[in-house]
Design an enzyme around this catalytic site. Sequence first.
Site, mmCIF file in Angstrom:
data_model
loop_
_atom_site.group_PDB
_atom_site.id
_atom_site.type_symbol
_atom_site.label_atom_id
_atom_site.label_comp_id
_atom_site.label_asym_id
_atom_site.label_seq_id
_atom_site.Cartn_x
_atom_site.Cartn_y
_atom_site.Cartn_z
ATOM 1 N N GLU A 1 0.826 -1.198 0.000
ATOM 2 C CA GLU A 1 0.000 0.000 0.000
ATOM 3 C C GLU A 1 0.865 1.255 0.000
ATOM 4 O O GLU A 1 1.821 1.364 0.759
ATOM 5 C CB GLU A 1 -0.976 0.014 1.185
ATOM 6 C CG GLU A 1 -0.356 -0.190 2.542
ATOM 7 C CD GLU A 1 -1.393 -0.303 3.664
ATOM 8 O OE1 GLU A 1 -2.575 -0.553 3.379
ATOM 9 O OE2 GLU A 1 -0.995 -0.146 4.832
ATOM 10 N N CYS A 2 0.548 2.180 -0.886
ATOM 11 C CA CYS A 2 1.205 3.476 -1.015
ATOM 12 C C CYS A 2 2.717 3.309 -1.177
ATOM 13 O O CYS A 2 3.180 2.842 -2.211
ATOM 14 C CB CYS A 2 0.838 4.374 0.156
ATOM 15 S SG CYS A 2 1.087 6.142 -0.207
ATOM 16 N N GLY A 3 3.514 3.658 -0.179
ATOM 17 C CA GLY A 3 4.953 3.506 -0.300
ATOM 18 C C GLY A 3 5.375 2.091 -0.623
ATOM 19 O O GLY A 3 6.352 1.864 -1.335
#
Length: 441
Positions: free
Chosen positions: A321-323
């Site tokens: 998720e994300c990073g």
Amino acid sequence: MTQTVQATVVLVSAVASGQGKTTVTAALARKLQHQGKRVRVFKTGPDFIDPMLLERASGAPVHSLDLWIVGLDACRQLLAQAALESDVILIEGVMGLYDGNPSSADLARAFGVPVLAVIDAAAMAQTTGALVLGLRDYGPVDLAGVIANRVGSAGHAGMVADALRDVPLLGSLQRQEKSLPERHLGLVLPAEVTELEQLLDQLAEQLQLDEAAWQRLAPTTLPAPVVQQPPAAALAGKTIAIARDAAFAFLYPANLDCLRELGADLCFFSPLADQPVPLDADALYLPGGYPELHAATLAQAANWQQSVRGFHAASKAIFAECGGMMVLAETLVDQSGTASPMVGLLPGQVQMQARLAGLGSQGVATAHGQLRGHTFHYSRFDTDATPVAHTIKHPSGAAGEAVYRVGTLSASYFHAYFPSCPTAVAALFLGLPWEAAPCAP
């Protein structure tokens, strides 16, 4: 007869971001702790960094309270459990008191919690009264009092107190020579702040608290916590490897609790230290963080990169998720324009940018119900990959972040709050696909 619990509870809010809510909440938590009080702190809305600092200030884990992402009943349960274990509960609000849907004011009213307004008084005196009365009456909310931040002197604090009319000035904090450092996603991670403990102690000492007025705060009464049925142990016998270091630090404590309640064993490793994914892991969780600040190190972490590729080739479940998604792209371009090669499981390039690219509460539909969470990022992902789904923004219902799937890898800019749908989380870490149907706001 319904059993109840009581504690002194206040929601710390302000007219806007940047007024010093986190600084005041941290100073207040540390000061009360020094007085021998058992203190618990919560953070309103989705946030990772402020809770890390507030955990250091209070000495206890900081969970999120959000009427939509966490849910009304779950928030009530968290507060009630905290009331059993503490004398004082501080809830740091998000943005301004009435900003957002739901807002900090909505949360305060939902549980009958009084509001403590933080006012940055550096460039005003009597006008603080107008701001405070407006904050109180617009909703309205039960306003317990005010803490004036960045006051210049005792005389300045006195002028503020006189302007508040019937609202008590509960405390004041003088202008700080050294403030908590910030970067593009918020405060710098607490582990990176030198002499943080001394800074927190200094803030607590400098916070001038009206002890008599504080003692007059009426306790908040909440229904006693109920014994809840844990989710089915769908991940029993499974080991989930979780990346955890300065590049992958954005983890809800509730997400880890949820995975354990589902029966999973958790093990942690550091990509920045070039540690490979543990061999005995059945699934991999790559949370968000600041990979853009450590791109060169991650690019040189050959053992870690190869282990992730091998993990995927073995058809083991990966959730990024994300990073975590950013490091699975082919290339990550940081703020200076430097391109670094990443793991390459997702085609395309991640480009950091000065403008905010995504912010707000979102949910994604699954075969098991809606999994809720949020997004907050300053990068874009340029890819030819076709999304299998999109999140839905709350409350607008507009399409949100893309969800990508490559084999048993699921990735998105979306940060999921696992307790919002544990069965969907279990399926995710078992390598099962997300349902691509749209979800209602």
